[in-house]
Design a protein around this motif. Structure first.
Motif: not given
Length: 479
Positions: A184-196
């Protein structure tokens, strides 16, 4: 147009100044169908708002402009020779039929147009006042700066996707140890804190190799986008409000315009570049005999070719679902005797299908899609439930957004996956069973919001007006 005005209409004897000519906009699309179509639709809208538009293409792509030129007198073509590139087959001028790995080479080749573009702009009777170019053409920001005009990035994907793209090319996260594509790679600064998962990231980013000249050029292009004057999206606020707010805050300015959904004009033929092998009239006639919301439309875009195993699974699912269907099948064949077994129940279209018209038909209730952004917008405008099979590019990001909007259900994922026919049949049947599911109700609600956005006074209509006003002000006050 005459450069002088008749006496009494802004001429020297009237004592009034002649009205200034409208801004002249140079539009530069990336030569891939999914990129060109919405930008050409936007060029048409700008021409209707009184702007003069020139569209840059290479010779083999020039015929794609004919529908636009025939209905938009304010639009002119600029045809420049395609620069050769050692990594592209001879004679190739667009990405149709090319593997994804060739996108880098296409992006690099098009940079060879910088010199011809600058020479044209400096010698043209009416130099451009602004440049709107695809986000795969980041190098054009520097060219626009050299001409002292603003460059606007046209994004053929949504704002949610672009936020991910910015994070990836700024931060350059390394591939996880061991190379697992499930990490997984997290994007905590984006809306909804998506993880892909790693496999869900952009293949353009995954293909990056540090130190490779072409890869470094592509990365610089994406970073040049971030420093460009403004952004234009084929999206609308009701679908991506949080993501648009994030981008404006992240970029530090308000020049982010959501102007969609962009669709063909009412008097134009359906978009798509028909190859003459489809039977659009026959499909629409067949749909006319089906009950409202009872048909599943199946199409995976212009680039995707199903394997034999995938086509067999989709065919079996359609048979077992009991639903009516239209299956647009490109580059593959349906299972043996499938059409005989399903005669009267569905239609297989080989080659091009009039997708906008099919989706908009009252008989169509759901859409099995690869989640390409143009298809997503067309599905939203039609108010159908979206059965999602994301495979590559921005499709995983788009599928997440559709889940957030509550109009999509995951049917399968990955380009090499083969769905279970029974599971897929249940998803298909449930999407057109007439029970008034919450997903279908939400799809109809979002359709109303999309329609309101593009009407006069709607949010997208207003944002186009704001953009045009900005361009008119810049023409009077150059950078």
């Amino acid at each position: 147009m005459s450069s002088s005005a008749p006496e009494g209409e802004g001429g020297g004897n009237s004592g009034e100044e002649a009205a200034p000519p409208p801004p002249h906009i140079l539009v530069f699309p990336f030569p891939a169908q999914g990129h060109m179509i919405p930008l050409l639709d936007f060029a048409h809208i700008l021409s209707l708002r009184g702007l003069s538009v020139t569209v840059l293409v290479t010779p083999k792509n020039a015929p794609l402009l004919q529908p636009l030129l025939s209905r938009s007198p304010a639009v002119s073509p600029l045809v420049l020779p395609f620069p050769s590139h050692s990594s592209l087959p001879a004679g190739v001028e667009n990405t149709q039929g090319l593997p994804p790995s060739s996108f880098f080479a296409m992006m690099g080749a098009l940079a060879g147009l910088r010199g011809p573009l600058l020479r044209w702009a400096r010698s043209a009777p009416r130099p451009p006042d602004a440049l709107i170019s695809d986000f795969f053409l980041g190098w054009t920001r520097a060219a626009a700066a050299e001409l002292r005009i603003p460059r606007l990035v046209f994004c053929p994907s949504g704002a949610a996707t672009l936020s991910i793209v910015h994070c990836l090319w700024r931060q350059m996260p390394p591939r996880p140890p061991g190379g697992s594509d499930e990490a997984p790679l997290a994007f905590p600064s984006l809306p909804g804190a998506p993880v892909y998962a790693w496999y869900q990231l952009s293949p353009t980013f995954q293909a990056f190799r540090e130190g490779d000249e072409l890869c470094e050029f592509v990365r610089r292009g994406f970073l040049e986008n971030i420093s460009s004057w403004g952004y234009v999206f084929n999206s609308f606020t009701a679908a991506e409000a949080a993501h648009l707010r994030h981008l404006r805050a992240d970029l530090g300015h308000h020049r982010v315009w959501a102007v969609g959904p962009l669709l063909p004009p009412d008097d134009a033929a359906d978009r798509g570049g028909g190859d003459g092998n489809g039977d659009g009239d026959g499909v629409l006639a067949w749909l006319g005999g089906r009950a409202e919301g009872s048909v599943v439309y199946v199409c995976f875009g212009s680039h995707t070719k199903l394997t034999a195993a995938q086509a067999a699974a989709v065919g079996a699912a359609l048979e077992r679902s009991g639903a009516g269907f239209v299956w647009s099948l490109r580059g593959a064949e349906p299972p043996a005797e499938f059409e005989e077994r399903t005669a009267g129940k569905g239609v297989v279209v080989r080659g091009w299908a009039p997708q906008v018209a099919i989706l908009s038909h009252p008989a169509v209730g759901s859409f099995l899609t690869h989640c390409g952004w143009n298809s997503v917008m067309e599905g939203i405008v039609a108010g159908v439930a979206l059965l999602m099979w994301p495979m590559t590019a921005d499709q995983f990001y788009n599928a997440r957004l559709l889940g957030e909007l509550r109009i999509g259900i995951r049917a399968c994922e990955r380009a090499d996956a083969v769905p279970d026919p029974d599971d897929l049949a249940r998803v298909m049947a449930g999407s057109v069973d007439g029970s008034g599911s919450p997903m279908r109700a939400r799809a109809l609600e979002l359709r109303r919001e999309a329609a309101e956005a593009t009407r006069e006074g709607g949010d997208s209509h207003r944002q186009i007006s704001e953009l045009v006003d900005e361009l008119r002000r810049l023409k009077r006050r150059p950078l």
